[in-house]
Design an enzyme around this catalytic site. Structure first.
Site, PDB file in Angstrom:
ATOM      1  N   ALA A 146       6.889  56.868 141.850  1.00  0.00           N
ATOM      2  CA  ALA A 146       7.264  55.547 141.785  1.00  0.00           C
ATOM      3  C   ALA A 146       8.191  54.675 142.644  1.00  0.00           C
ATOM      4  O   ALA A 146       9.052  53.966 142.153  1.00  0.00           O
ATOM      5  CB  ALA A 146       7.585  55.375 140.151  1.00  0.00           C
ATOM      6  N   HIS A 152       2.366  23.762 102.753  1.00  0.00           N
ATOM      7  CA  HIS A 152       2.433  22.806 103.622  1.00  0.00           C
ATOM      8  C   HIS A 152       3.967  22.567 104.196  1.00  0.00           C
ATOM      9  O   HIS A 152       4.775  22.526 103.387  1.00  0.00           O
ATOM     10  CB  HIS A 152       1.868  21.388 103.372  1.00  0.00           C
ATOM     11  CG  HIS A 152       0.764  21.535 102.354  1.00  0.00           C
ATOM     12  ND1 HIS A 152      -0.591  21.790 102.824  1.00  0.00           N
ATOM     13  CD2 HIS A 152       0.648  21.417 100.856  1.00  0.00           C
ATOM     14  CE1 HIS A 152      -1.477  21.727 101.699  1.00  0.00           C
ATOM     15  NE2 HIS A 152      -0.537  21.378 100.522  1.00  0.00           N
TER      16      HIS A 152
END
Length: 454
Positions: free
Chosen positions: A9, A360
């Site tokens: 890596a 709501h």
């Protein structure tokens, strides 16, 4: 036999044109290197050795919680040189899998197969047949047996016609790595130490090199630029959607679905377009997820229907619940069965009991709500005083009128009613009515100010 996983890596990833190290570029919500480490852990590897270079501090910090041995490759002098750097910490016995931080999707089952065939000979590798092998090392065989790997730049014209390529993924006995790696030479067109030269050394020692092919070609595809990253992302997402469909999930369009983690699914789950699932999620039988929803670390029980563009993070949702559209459930949201959460309702660190509704424009934070209660439109729990969070407790069968502000800490007793537009700062007793509002003033024949005509 003990298994070591060596992960290369150290590359710069110049073609990414990014300040982020290449192995930290995200794929399906996880860094490229993270996919490889995850697979190594699935293999129950005793040792994970990661070779870092460019952006090493950033890479190490990202995976600081992982049990990894870090080895620095200060100069990038080839793959063989990289693996040479591990010799001081590489066990003398056992085997090593050699993987790559920018080849993220090789599967556990493929590597287990490689280990199995390699145990017979001491060395094995993954190869792949491709239509266009340009740029890849070629597998040279004689009587079906691998004799050498020739890099493209060093290959003859005849060798360049070979379509079997080297993926770079090996399984080798540690004893042989300790024997072969010190013998590597950089006398080649690139002036690098090729790991591939260990194949010729194995042949010289009379060893037969075992090989397998991956079931899925994208398992061994590397990432060098953003085009390849995007292409691999789509291949991976396509495969994940396929596996979910094989488990019984119905997609409106499997090409418009992203899984950036894991998901357990029940029977007859339906997922609409542009849904993203992150972290660890679970969807029960007959769950329906509407278009554009995002689910992260969330469990949704059977029969629940989530309407479009709702966002979940760290939520637990009961059975036969209705949510959305445009709802937001934040960490700590726990909904019992048959709850209704409607449009533009936000729930955070709140428990909501059986059959309760907030349909709501509501904010419910740091609250506990009992069963069969109704929270009117525009209601908010005022949970934060600027320094600390406080709890709101709402009992069973409570009715909260629209546009109410519940200033925590406060308790609303069972069966109580709060009138619309109230600011509740004191506890409300059970079965009582509480309301708080200024007296309405009306003026007859009122004339609004008028704009002057130009």
């Amino acid at each position: 036999m003990s298994t070591t996983v060596i992960i290369l890596a150290a590359g710069k990833g110049t073609r990414m044109r990014s300040q982020l190290p290449k192995v930290l570029q995200p794929l399906a919500g996880r860094p490229l290197l993270g996919h490889v480490i995850k697979t190594a852990k699935q293999l129950l590897a005793e040792n994970i050795i990661t070779i870092y270079g460019h952006g090493g501090d950033h890479v190490k910090k990202t995976f600081a919680q992982e049990n990894i041995q870090w080895v620095e490759q200060a100069e990038q002098l080839g793959t063989g040189h990289a693996v040479q750097m591990t010799l001081p910490v590489l066990p003398k016995d056992g085997i090593s899998l050699i993987l790559y931080g920018d080849v993220p999707l090789v599967r556990q089952t493929t590597l287990e197969q490689l280990i199995e065939v390699s145990n017979k000979t001491g060395i094995g590798m993954i190869t792949l047949h491709v239509d266009n092998p340009t740029g890849y090392g070629r597998i040279v065989r004689q009587d079906g047996k691998i004799q050498a790997i020739v890099e493209h730049k060093d290959a003859t014209e005849a060798q360049r016609q070979i379509q079997e390529i080297n993926t770079g993924i090996y399984c080798v006995s540690n004893a042989k790595l300790h024997e072969w790696l010190p013998k590597l030479s950089n006398e080649n067109a690139q002036g690098e130490y090729y790991l591939t030269d260990i194949v010729a050394m194995a042949v010289a020692d009379g060893l037969e090199i075992a090989s397998i092919q991956p079931e899925l070609a994208f398992e061994v595809e590397g990432v060098n630029d953003r085009l390849q990253l995007a292409a691999l992302e789509r291949e991976f997402q396509k495969q994940q959607a396929k596996e979910l469909m094989q488990q019984g999930v119905t997609f409106a369009d499997p090409a418009r679905f992203d899984l950036r983690g894991t998901v357990k699914v029940g029977h007859d789950v339906r997922i609409d377009v542009n849904v993203i699932i992150e972290g660890d999620c679970e969807l029960g039988d007959f769950v329906e997820i509407g278009a554009g929803c995002i689910l992260k670390n969330t469990t949704i029980a059977a029969g629940t229907k989530v309407q479009a563009y709702s966002v979940f993070d760290g939520a637990v949702v009961g059975e036969n619940t209705q949510i959305g559209p445009f709802a937001r459930l934040r960490p700590g949201a726990k909904l019992a069965n048959e709850v209704h959460i409607g449009n533009f309702v936000e729930v955070k660190n709140t428990t909501i009991g059986l059959g309760s509704k907030a349909n709501h424009f509501t904010y419910l934070g740091d609250a506990e709500i009992g069963a069969e209660s109704n929270i009117g439109a525009g209601t908010i729990t005022c949970n934060y005083d600027g320094a600390n969070k406080h709890k709101t407790t709402i009992g069973d069968a409570v009715f909260i009128g629209s546009n109410s502000s519940l200033v925590a800490p406060v308790t609303i007793g069972n069966g109580a009613t709060v009138g619309a537009g109230s600011v509740i700062t004191k506890d409300v007793a059970e079965q009582s009515l509480s309301f708080e509002r200024a007296q309405q003033i009306s003026k007859a024949n009122y004339q609004r100010p008028q704009k002057l005509k130009k």
